[in-house]
Design a protein around this motif. Structure first.
Motif, PDB file in Angstrom:
ATOM      1  N   GLN A  66       0.812  -1.211   0.000  1.00  0.00           N
ATOM      2  CA  GLN A  66       0.000   0.000   0.000  1.00  0.00           C
ATOM      3  C   GLN A  66       0.849   1.267   0.000  1.00  0.00           C
ATOM      4  O   GLN A  66       2.019   1.258   0.406  1.00  0.00           O
ATOM      5  CB  GLN A  66      -0.956  -0.006   1.192  1.00  0.00           C
ATOM      6  CG  GLN A  66      -2.093  -1.014   1.026  1.00  0.00           C
ATOM      7  CD  GLN A  66      -3.123  -0.890   2.123  1.00  0.00           C
ATOM      8  OE1 GLN A  66      -3.226  -1.728   2.994  1.00  0.00           O
ATOM      9  NE2 GLN A  66      -3.895   0.198   2.086  1.00  0.00           N
ATOM     10  N   ASN A  67       0.241   2.347  -0.451  1.00  0.00           N
ATOM     11  CA  ASN A  67       0.916   3.640  -0.515  1.00  0.00           C
ATOM     12  C   ASN A  67       0.755   4.350   0.829  1.00  0.00           C
ATOM     13  O   ASN A  67      -0.245   5.000   1.089  1.00  0.00           O
ATOM     14  CB  ASN A  67       0.319   4.488  -1.645  1.00  0.00           C
ATOM     15  CG  ASN A  67       1.030   5.822  -1.777  1.00  0.00           C
ATOM     16  OD1 ASN A  67       2.208   5.936  -1.458  1.00  0.00           O
ATOM     17  ND2 ASN A  67       0.322   6.824  -2.244  1.00  0.00           N
ATOM     18  N   GLU A  69       2.313   7.112   3.529  1.00  0.00           N
ATOM     19  CA  GLU A  69       3.161   8.305   3.508  1.00  0.00           C
ATOM     20  C   GLU A  69       3.034   9.074   4.817  1.00  0.00           C
ATOM     21  O   GLU A  69       2.057   8.923   5.560  1.00  0.00           O
ATOM     22  CB  GLU A  69       2.751   9.242   2.359  1.00  0.00           C
ATOM     23  CG  GLU A  69       2.851   8.639   0.981  1.00  0.00           C
ATOM     24  CD  GLU A  69       2.360   9.595  -0.092  1.00  0.00           C
ATOM     25  OE1 GLU A  69       1.574  10.513   0.254  1.00  0.00           O
ATOM     26  OE2 GLU A  69       2.762   9.439  -1.258  1.00  0.00           O
ATOM     27  N   LYS A  75       7.545   8.865   1.451  1.00  0.00           N
ATOM     28  CA  LYS A  75       7.061   7.498   1.286  1.00  0.00           C
ATOM     29  C   LYS A  75       7.648   6.582   2.360  1.00  0.00           C
ATOM     30  O   LYS A  75       8.852   6.535   2.569  1.00  0.00           O
ATOM     31  CB  LYS A  75       7.435   6.958  -0.097  1.00  0.00           C
ATOM     32  CG  LYS A  75       6.915   5.551  -0.373  1.00  0.00           C
ATOM     33  CD  LYS A  75       7.197   5.120  -1.795  1.00  0.00           C
ATOM     34  CE  LYS A  75       6.707   3.695  -2.064  1.00  0.00           C
ATOM     35  NZ  LYS A  75       5.264   3.554  -1.793  1.00  0.00           N
ATOM     36  N   GLN A 141      -5.613   0.092   8.880  1.00  0.00           N
ATOM     37  CA  GLN A 141      -5.583   1.233   7.960  1.00  0.00           C
ATOM     38  C   GLN A 141      -6.365   2.425   8.481  1.00  0.00           C
ATOM     39  O   GLN A 141      -5.920   3.573   8.378  1.00  0.00           O
ATOM     40  CB  GLN A 141      -6.147   0.817   6.595  1.00  0.00           C
ATOM     41  CG  GLN A 141      -5.323  -0.200   5.847  1.00  0.00           C
ATOM     42  CD  GLN A 141      -5.917  -0.471   4.486  1.00  0.00           C
ATOM     43  OE1 GLN A 141      -6.119   0.438   3.678  1.00  0.00           O
ATOM     44  NE2 GLN A 141      -6.208  -1.740   4.221  1.00  0.00           N
ATOM     45  N   GLU A 142      -7.560   2.164   9.008  1.00  0.00           N
ATOM     46  CA  GLU A 142      -8.421   3.260   9.433  1.00  0.00           C
ATOM     47  C   GLU A 142      -7.837   4.065  10.597  1.00  0.00           C
ATOM     48  O   GLU A 142      -8.286   5.191  10.866  1.00  0.00           O
ATOM     49  CB  GLU A 142      -9.809   2.727   9.832  1.00  0.00           C
ATOM     50  CG  GLU A 142     -10.652   2.230   8.663  1.00  0.00           C
ATOM     51  CD  GLU A 142     -10.399   0.757   8.348  1.00  0.00           C
ATOM     52  OE1 GLU A 142     -11.253   0.142   7.713  1.00  0.00           O
ATOM     53  OE2 GLU A 142      -9.346   0.215   8.748  1.00  0.00           O
ATOM     54  N   SER A 145      -3.583   7.278  10.998  1.00  0.00           N
ATOM     55  CA  SER A 145      -3.214   8.660  11.344  1.00  0.00           C
ATOM     56  C   SER A 145      -2.679   8.777  12.761  1.00  0.00           C
ATOM     57  O   SER A 145      -2.107   9.798  13.135  1.00  0.00           O
ATOM     58  CB  SER A 145      -4.419   9.591  11.172  1.00  0.00           C
ATOM     59  OG  SER A 145      -5.465   9.233  12.057  1.00  0.00           O
ATOM     60  N   LYS A 156      -0.443   8.829   6.603  1.00  0.00           N
ATOM     61  CA  LYS A 156      -1.685   8.734   5.841  1.00  0.00           C
ATOM     62  C   LYS A 156      -1.532   7.581   4.858  1.00  0.00           C
ATOM     63  O   LYS A 156      -0.426   7.226   4.451  1.00  0.00           O
ATOM     64  CB  LYS A 156      -1.981  10.037   5.099  1.00  0.00           C
ATOM     65  CG  LYS A 156      -0.911  10.453   4.096  1.00  0.00           C
ATOM     66  CD  LYS A 156      -1.252  11.763   3.422  1.00  0.00           C
ATOM     67  CE  LYS A 156      -0.173  12.174   2.406  1.00  0.00           C
ATOM     68  NZ  LYS A 156      -0.516  13.442   1.717  1.00  0.00           N
ATOM     69  N   VAL A 157      -2.672   6.984   4.458  1.00  0.00           N
ATOM     70  CA  VAL A 157      -2.633   5.829   3.566  1.00  0.00           C
ATOM     71  C   VAL A 157      -3.764   5.911   2.552  1.00  0.00           C
ATOM     72  O   VAL A 157      -4.841   6.458   2.838  1.00  0.00           O
ATOM     73  CB  VAL A 157      -2.730   4.510   4.381  1.00  0.00           C
ATOM     74  CG1 VAL A 157      -4.107   4.351   5.009  1.00  0.00           C
ATOM     75  CG2 VAL A 157      -2.392   3.310   3.513  1.00  0.00           C
ATOM     76  N   SER A 158      -3.509   5.404   1.353  1.00  0.00           N
ATOM     77  CA  SER A 158      -4.566   5.247   0.356  1.00  0.00           C
ATOM     78  C   SER A 158      -5.298   3.952   0.696  1.00  0.00           C
ATOM     79  O   SER A 158      -4.746   2.857   0.543  1.00  0.00           O
ATOM     80  CB  SER A 158      -3.968   5.181  -1.053  1.00  0.00           C
ATOM     81  OG  SER A 158      -3.302   6.384  -1.364  1.00  0.00           O
ATOM     82  N   PHE A 159      -6.544   4.074   1.149  1.00  0.00           N
ATOM     83  CA  PHE A 159      -7.271   2.926   1.698  1.00  0.00           C
ATOM     84  C   PHE A 159      -7.514   1.851   0.641  1.00  0.00           C
ATOM     85  O   PHE A 159      -7.889   2.135  -0.491  1.00  0.00           O
ATOM     86  CB  PHE A 159      -8.605   3.382   2.280  1.00  0.00           C
ATOM     87  CG  PHE A 159      -9.440   2.258   2.826  1.00  0.00           C
ATOM     88  CD1 PHE A 159      -9.144   1.703   4.053  1.00  0.00           C
ATOM     89  CD2 PHE A 159     -10.505   1.754   2.097  1.00  0.00           C
ATOM     90  CE1 PHE A 159      -9.896   0.652   4.550  1.00  0.00           C
ATOM     91  CE2 PHE A 159     -11.269   0.711   2.591  1.00  0.00           C
ATOM     92  CZ  PHE A 159     -10.966   0.160   3.824  1.00  0.00           C
ATOM     93  N   THR A 160      -7.292   0.602   1.049  1.00  0.00           N
ATOM     94  CA  THR A 160      -7.564  -0.555   0.199  1.00  0.00           C
ATOM     95  C   THR A 160      -8.269  -1.615   1.037  1.00  0.00           C
ATOM     96  O   THR A 160      -7.709  -2.070   2.045  1.00  0.00           O
ATOM     97  CB  THR A 160      -6.262  -1.151  -0.364  1.00  0.00           C
ATOM     98  OG1 THR A 160      -5.577  -0.168  -1.130  1.00  0.00           O
ATOM     99  CG2 THR A 160      -6.554  -2.358  -1.243  1.00  0.00           C
TER     100      THR A 160
END
Length: 368
Positions: A66-67, A69, A75, A141-142, A145, A156-160
Motif C-alpha cells: 500500500q501507498n 506516507e 514514502k 488502515q483506518e 493517522s 496517511k494511507v490510500s485505503f484498500t
C-alpha cells in the motif's frame, strides 16, 4: 463463512460452544489457518454482551504494497516480516514490528526553509488491532493517522479493502480517530550520549567525570545517568543561534542550553521545548506518572548541528560540538543517559522495553 465470493456472518455464534443450536466445524486447511485472523470467523473466547454504549468496527489490516506516507508526502518503505505468512492475494499484512522504525524517503518537510524531513516511523501504538497475530498486533488502515514519525507527524494511507479485518471497540461519541489517539502510550523520553574514540567503534568509552555547566560530576564507577532540572538549564547565550531558533519556531516554544565538558570536548546541547502538549498525547499525559519528563520524545535536529575546532580562545585543542533537539512538551526534568558497553546490547534492551531513545555521538579527539 466463505463460499466463492460470498460471505456469511453469524452474529453471537461460538464454534467452541456450538451456540444458537448450530454445530459447525472448520474442515479446510485455509479455514484452520485463518480462523483467528478474519473477524467474521470464530472467536476463541466466550461470547460476551457488547455494551450498548459501544459499537464494533471491523477495520482492515495494512498490506505491504500500500501507498503509506507521512503527511508531507514522504514514502514509508514497507517490508513485512512477522506478517509475511498471512497474505491477501499474495500480499502480506503488516504487523507492529514490521512498521515500527520503517524508513521514510523523500520527505519534503521544512521549517522556515530549513529541511526537517521525517526519516522513520517512531510510534505505531494508536493503530494496533485488539487481537494478536503471530504474537503481534496488526496495523489497521483506518487508524493509521495515529502512527507518528520521528519528527512528530502522523501518517496517511490510500485505503484498500482487505480480507483481514479485526474487531475494534470504540465509543461512538468519540469516534475512531479520537480513541486511537487516546490509546497512544507515553514512555519515558530519554536522550543518550555515546562517547567513542572512533566513529566506527561498536562499544562506548566509560566516563568517570565531566563538567555540567562548569560544575564537576565525578564518581568511582562509570557514569550511567544524569537527571537535570529545567532550572539548571541555561538561557542560550549565542545570540545568532537564539535568533535562528526564534525565527524558525513560534512563540509557543522556549529555548534552553546545557554545556558538558568532557576531556578535550565541549558539548553544547540546545533544547527547543514546546509549551503546549500535542493533542495526540493529551489524554495519555493525564495518566503519565513522569509528567516532569514531558510529553513526547527527543528528536535531534541535524540541520542545526555543527562541530567547531579551537572554539575556545584559552584552549586551542578543544573541539566544540553543537547539537540541537526538539524536546518533549512541558519538559521540567531532563533524563540524560551515558551509554555503557556495546551499542548492540543497548539497542536490544531498548527494543525489549519498547523505549524510544534519542542517541547522539561524540568522538573524542576527532580531526576536523
Amino acid at each position: 463463512m466463505f463460499y466463492k465470493n460470498d460471505e456469511l456472518c453469524l452474529l453471537n455464534y461460538s464454534i467452541i460452544e456450538n451456540s444458537l443450536n448450530i454445530k459447525l466445524e472448520c474442515l479446510s486447511k485455509q479455514s484452520l489457518e485463518y480462523k483467528d485472523l478474519i473477524s467474521n470467523t470464530i472467536k476463541e473466547q466466550k461470547t460476551t454482551q457488547v455494551d450498548k454504549k459501544q459499537s464494533i468496527a471491523k477495520l482492515h489490516a495494512l498490506l505491504e504494497n500500500q501507498n503509506l506516507e507521512c503527511i508531507h508526502g514522504g514514502k514509508v518503505i514497507l517490508q513485512s516480516n512477522k506478517g509475511k505468512s498471512f497474505k491477501d492475494n499474495n500480499i502480506p499484512i503488516m504487523l507492529e514490528s514490521d512498521l515500527l522504525n520503517s524508513s521514510i524517503s523523500a520527505c519534503p518537510n521544512t521549517i522556515a526553509g530549513v529541511s526537517v524531513p521525517c526519516s522513520k516511523v517512531a510510534n505505531v501504538k494508536g493503530a494496533l488491532s485488539q487481537k494478536k497475530v503471530n504474537n503481534e498486533y496488526a496495523i489497521l488502515q483506518e487508524l493509521i493517522s495515529a502512527c507518528i514519525t520521528d519528527k512528530g507527524f502522523p501518517l496517511k494511507v490510500s485505503f484498500t479493502p482487505t480480507q483481514f479485518k479485526f474487531d475494534h471497540s470504540f465509543d461512538p461519541k468519540e469516534g475512531l480517530v479520537k480513541q486511537s489517539k487516546n490509546q497512544t502510550e507515553l514512555k519515558e523520553p530519554i536522550i543518550r550520549l555515546h562517547y567513542k574514540s572512533d566513529r566506527f567503534q561498536k562499544d562506548n568509552l566509560p566516563i568517570y567525570n565531566l563538567l555540567i555547566n562548569n560544575e564537576r560530576k565525578e564518581q568511582d564507577k562509570a557514569l550511567n545517568e544524569l537527571n537535570i532540572d529545567l532550572k539548571d538549564l541555561k538561557d542560550i547565550e549565542d545570540i545568532n543561534i537564539l535568533n535562528q531558533f526564534k525565527q524558525d519556531f513560534s512563540k509557543d516554544y522556549e529555548f534552553k542550553a546545557l554545556n558538558l565538558s568532557l576531556d578535550t570536548n565541549l558539548i553544547k546541547l540546545y533544547f527547543i521545548i514546546p509549551k503546549n502538549i500535542a493533542k495526540i498525547h493529551k489524554s495519555a499525559y493525564k495518566e503519565f506518572e513522569n509528567k516532569d519528563l514531558g510529553a513526547g520524545y527527543f528528536t535531534q535536529l541535524h540541520e542545526y548541528d555543527k562541530i567547531i575546532k579551537n572554539a575556545l580562545e584559552d584552549n586551542k585543542k578543544l573541539n566544540a560540538y553543537h547539537f540541537s533537539f526538539l524536546a518533549p512538551a512541558k519538559m521540567k526534568n531532563l533524563k540524560l543517559q551515558i551509554a555503557k558497553g556495546l551499542d548492540e546490547i543497548l539497542e536490544d534492551e531498548d527494543r525489549k522495553q519498547e523505549l524510544y531513545v534519542c542517541k547522539f555521538v561524540v568522538v573524542n579527539g576527532i580531526k576536523i
